[in-house]
Scaffold this motif. Sequence first.
Motif, PDB file in Angstrom:
ATOM      1  N   ILE A  31     -22.559 -75.721  60.625  1.00 58.79           N
ATOM      2  CA  ILE A  31     -23.268 -76.965  60.955  1.00 58.79           C
ATOM      3  C   ILE A  31     -22.278 -78.008  61.482  1.00 58.79           C
ATOM      4  CG2 ILE A  31     -25.314 -76.681  59.492  1.00 58.79           C
ATOM      5  CD1 ILE A  31     -23.854 -78.193  57.301  1.00 58.79           C
ATOM      6  N   ASP A  32     -20.996 -77.788  61.240  1.00 60.36           N
ATOM      7  CA  ASP A  32     -19.950 -78.669  61.765  1.00 60.36           C
ATOM      8  C   ASP A  32     -19.515 -78.106  63.133  1.00 60.36           C
ATOM      9  OD1 ASP A  32     -17.543 -79.839  62.424  1.00 60.36           O
ATOM     10  OD2 ASP A  32     -16.713 -79.739  60.393  1.00 60.36           O
ATOM     11  N   THR A  33     -20.006 -78.726  64.204  1.00 61.37           N
ATOM     12  CA  THR A  33     -19.791 -78.142  65.536  1.00 61.37           C
ATOM     13  C   THR A  33     -18.327 -78.250  65.984  1.00 61.37           C
ATOM     14  OG1 THR A  33     -20.608 -80.211  66.452  1.00 61.37           O
ATOM     15  CG2 THR A  33     -22.157 -78.375  66.398  1.00 61.37           C
ATOM     16  N   ASP A  34     -17.601 -79.249  65.481  1.00 56.82           N
ATOM     17  CA  ASP A  34     -16.164 -79.349  65.820  1.00 56.82           C
ATOM     18  C   ASP A  34     -15.420 -78.127  65.275  1.00 56.82           C
ATOM     19  OD1 ASP A  34     -16.610 -81.732  66.999  1.00 56.82           O
ATOM     20  OD2 ASP A  34     -15.850 -82.965  65.345  1.00 56.82           O
ATOM     21  N   ARG A  35     -15.814 -77.742  64.063  1.00 51.32           N
ATOM     22  CA  ARG A  35     -15.163 -76.594  63.427  1.00 51.32           C
ATOM     23  C   ARG A  35     -15.478 -75.312  64.215  1.00 51.32           C
ATOM     24  NH1 ARG A  35     -10.891 -74.637  60.829  1.00 51.32           N
ATOM     25  NH2 ARG A  35     -11.418 -73.165  59.182  1.00 51.32           N
ATOM     26  N   ASP A  38     -22.472 -55.843  64.320  1.00 52.95           N
ATOM     27  CA  ASP A  38     -22.395 -54.693  63.417  1.00 52.95           C
ATOM     28  C   ASP A  38     -22.520 -55.160  61.958  1.00 52.95           C
ATOM     29  OD1 ASP A  38     -21.853 -52.572  65.348  1.00 52.95           O
ATOM     30  OD2 ASP A  38     -19.990 -53.675  65.728  1.00 52.95           O
ATOM     31  N   ILE A  39     -21.809 -56.243  61.656  1.00 51.22           N
ATOM     32  CA  ILE A  39     -21.765 -56.729  60.267  1.00 51.22           C
ATOM     33  C   ILE A  39     -21.979 -58.237  60.259  1.00 51.22           C
ATOM     34  CG2 ILE A  39     -20.299 -56.964  58.202  1.00 51.22           C
ATOM     35  CD1 ILE A  39     -18.798 -54.440  59.212  1.00 51.22           C
ATOM     36  N   PHE A  40     -22.764 -58.701  59.309  1.00 55.74           N
ATOM     37  CA  PHE A  40     -22.993 -60.137  59.107  1.00 55.74           C
ATOM     38  C   PHE A  40     -22.215 -60.561  57.862  1.00 55.74           C
ATOM     39  CE2 PHE A  40     -26.231 -63.345  57.269  1.00 55.74           C
ATOM     40  CZ  PHE A  40     -25.589 -64.419  57.869  1.00 55.74           C
ATOM     41  N   ALA A  41     -21.415 -61.635  58.001  1.00 53.65           N
ATOM     42  CA  ALA A  41     -20.619 -62.133  56.869  1.00 53.65           C
ATOM     43  C   ALA A  41     -21.073 -63.556  56.512  1.00 53.65           C
ATOM     44  CB  ALA A  41     -19.138 -62.107  57.217  1.00 53.65           C
ATOM     45  N   PRO A  42     -21.962 -63.700  55.527  1.00 51.78           N
ATOM     46  CA  PRO A  42     -22.384 -65.049  55.111  1.00 51.78           C
ATOM     47  C   PRO A  42     -21.285 -65.720  54.287  1.00 51.78           C
ATOM     48  CG  PRO A  42     -23.938 -63.333  54.362  1.00 51.78           C
ATOM     49  CD  PRO A  42     -22.673 -62.658  54.764  1.00 51.78           C
ATOM     50  N   CYS A  43     -20.800 -66.863  54.758  1.00 48.95           N
ATOM     51  CA  CYS A  43     -19.717 -67.563  54.046  1.00 48.95           C
ATOM     52  C   CYS A  43     -20.036 -69.054  53.904  1.00 48.95           C
ATOM     53  CB  CYS A  43     -18.393 -67.395  54.791  1.00 48.95           C
ATOM     54  SG  CYS A  43     -17.828 -65.686  54.883  1.00 48.95           S
ATOM     55  N   ALA A  44     -21.327 -69.371  53.754  1.00 42.43           N
ATOM     56  CA  ALA A  44     -21.692 -70.789  53.651  1.00 42.43           C
ATOM     57  C   ALA A  44     -22.464 -71.036  52.367  1.00 42.43           C
ATOM     58  CB  ALA A  44     -22.494 -71.215  54.872  1.00 42.43           C
ATOM     59  N   ILE A  45     -23.756 -70.823  52.415  1.00 40.80           N
ATOM     60  CA  ILE A  45     -24.629 -71.217  51.307  1.00 40.80           C
ATOM     61  C   ILE A  45     -25.317 -69.995  50.695  1.00 40.80           C
ATOM     62  CG2 ILE A  45     -25.105 -73.587  52.026  1.00 40.80           C
ATOM     63  CD1 ILE A  45     -27.531 -72.433  53.576  1.00 40.80           C
ATOM     64  N   GLY A  46     -25.950 -70.212  49.540  1.00 37.01           N
ATOM     65  CA  GLY A  46     -26.645 -69.127  48.852  1.00 37.01           C
ATOM     66  C   GLY A  46     -28.066 -68.949  49.370  1.00 37.01           C
ATOM     67  N   GLN A  75     -21.184 -66.716  59.219  1.00 30.94           N
ATOM     68  CA  GLN A  75     -21.907 -67.976  58.975  1.00 30.94           C
ATOM     69  C   GLN A  75     -21.090 -68.819  58.004  1.00 30.94           C
ATOM     70  OE1 GLN A  75     -25.153 -67.903  56.136  1.00 30.94           O
ATOM     71  NE2 GLN A  75     -26.393 -69.223  57.428  1.00 30.94           N
ATOM     72  N   GLY A  76     -20.617 -70.009  58.461  1.00 29.82           N
ATOM     73  CA  GLY A  76     -19.809 -70.862  57.596  1.00 29.82           C
ATOM     74  C   GLY A  76     -18.336 -70.646  57.868  1.00 29.82           C
ATOM     75  N   LEU A  77     -17.691 -71.691  58.396  1.00 34.96           N
ATOM     76  CA  LEU A  77     -16.292 -71.564  58.827  1.00 34.96           C
ATOM     77  C   LEU A  77     -15.397 -72.499  58.033  1.00 34.96           C
ATOM     78  CD1 LEU A  77     -17.159 -71.529  62.642  1.00 34.96           C
ATOM     79  CD2 LEU A  77     -16.819 -69.550  61.130  1.00 34.96           C
ATOM     80  N   GLY A  78     -15.720 -72.640  56.743  1.00 36.79           N
ATOM     81  CA  GLY A  78     -14.924 -73.502  55.868  1.00 36.79           C
ATOM     82  C   GLY A  78     -13.674 -72.786  55.392  1.00 36.79           C
ATOM     83  N   HIS A  79     -13.300 -73.045  54.140  1.00 37.13           N
ATOM     84  CA  HIS A  79     -12.073 -72.450  53.606  1.00 37.13           C
ATOM     85  C   HIS A  79     -12.097 -70.926  53.716  1.00 37.13           C
ATOM     86  CE1 HIS A  79     -11.899 -76.439  51.719  1.00 37.13           C
ATOM     87  NE2 HIS A  79     -10.605 -76.251  51.785  1.00 37.13           N
ATOM     88  N   VAL A  80     -13.164 -70.321  53.192  1.00 37.22           N
ATOM     89  CA  VAL A  80     -13.232 -68.858  53.160  1.00 37.22           C
ATOM     90  C   VAL A  80     -13.488 -68.304  54.560  1.00 37.22           C
ATOM     91  CG1 VAL A  80     -14.563 -66.908  52.281  1.00 37.22           C
ATOM     92  CG2 VAL A  80     -13.984 -68.810  50.760  1.00 37.22           C
ATOM     93  N   GLY A  81     -14.513 -68.826  55.238  1.00 37.46           N
ATOM     94  CA  GLY A  81     -14.886 -68.323  56.571  1.00 37.46           C
ATOM     95  C   GLY A  81     -13.735 -68.434  57.564  1.00 37.46           C
ATOM     96  N   GLY A  82     -12.969 -69.509  57.473  1.00 38.59           N
ATOM     97  CA  GLY A  82     -11.846 -69.708  58.393  1.00 38.59           C
ATOM     98  C   GLY A  82     -10.793 -68.620  58.243  1.00 38.59           C
TER      99      GLY A  82
END
Length: 348
Positions: free
Chosen positions: A202-206, A230-238, A177-184
């Motif tokens: 939330i950025d569909t282009d990304r 198997d694993i969920f990696a939250p990388c967006a919001i708190g 979840q979240g494909l910004g700096h860290v998620g990417g």
Amino acid sequence: MQITPVQAPSHETVLRVHDAEIGLTGFIALHSTHLGPAAGGLRMRPYASEDAALTDALRLSRGMTYKNAAAGLPLGGGKAVIMGDASKKTPEQLVTFARAVQSLEGRYWTAEDMGMSPSDMELMTQETKFVAGLPNGAHASGDPSPITARGIFNSIKTTARHRFGSDDLNGRTVSVQGLGHVGGYLCQYLNEAGAKLIVADIDTDRVQEICALYDAEAATAEDILTAKADIFAPCAIGAILNEASIANLNVEAVCGGANNQLATQEDGGRLHARGILYAPDFVANAGGIINVATEILEVADRAAYVDEKLATLDVTLDAILTRAKQMDCSPDAVATSIVDEMLAAKAA
Ligand code: NAD
């Protein structure tokens, strides 16, 4: 500019920084300097009230104490916030706020957080030397997110070893979840390890970009919370791990980079009760502050220092997950109590 102490029994020092003429109101919160100077970024965002801004500074600075301690850094926990729209910030506000940072004479080191850039940090050097995250200079540490993602990737492997008996991610499904700096960067490392990815932003282009790069499956921002993986990696919001979301998770483990993933401390227990292994966020995502620490501590061989600290972080997470299993309790509770013991030993 007025600098006024604020009473906060849980914290060592809290300052309110105010200058009506230039529209500046903010707080600097030092939670603990037991392990070293307090370090943590400066965040600028609109807050509904001064109380909300102060609460954020108190909560985030406490989080930095735990993160820095868990990473084995000789740094305490601090954080600063400025109230307002970051796109409208002025150089006067930053330079004035820097004077307040300088007034603490090195008990607090600032750096970028939400709403701040390396050039903002550079501006602050006009009034304080206690600022990291600079774009240039002998010890400038640059974008921390690749190191943050490396730390999360290592933590995912350690979590997988505890949950599945093997840290081989080849063929494992990870939802991100979240494909910004860290998620990417994390998606890149997971793809290289042969993991299957389900991704959302939330950025569909990304989302499209990441799907094309790593042959990932796209999910909506809502569906990622219930996606089977198997694993969920939250990388967006708190606060995304709460009573409602935990009840619907369809994964065996959670390990990601977002700060403050648990909405409340009870949510660690809720994950444990559901048999979902949770890698505490302040351990998994400490790679970023390890990178920043090389600048604060003026480390000569940054790469070697980062490698050593990331390896130690892995050992720490392994110990936390082992102890949580032995005690049949949430890894978050174990991690918190380990840091509490470290702080108490230093304070004694
Ligand atoms: P970023 O702003 O680059 O990326 C965040 C991404 O999340 C964006 O692409 C955004 O569109 C997306 N997003 C926001 N809300 C969303 C939602 N509801 N559902 C799905 N996607 C959503 O930020 P980042 O630097 O990648 O940081 C991500 C998280 O990791 C944050 O919580 C941050 O505090 C934490 N963190 C970052 C670092 C670092 O080195 N950058 C270090 C430690 C912790």
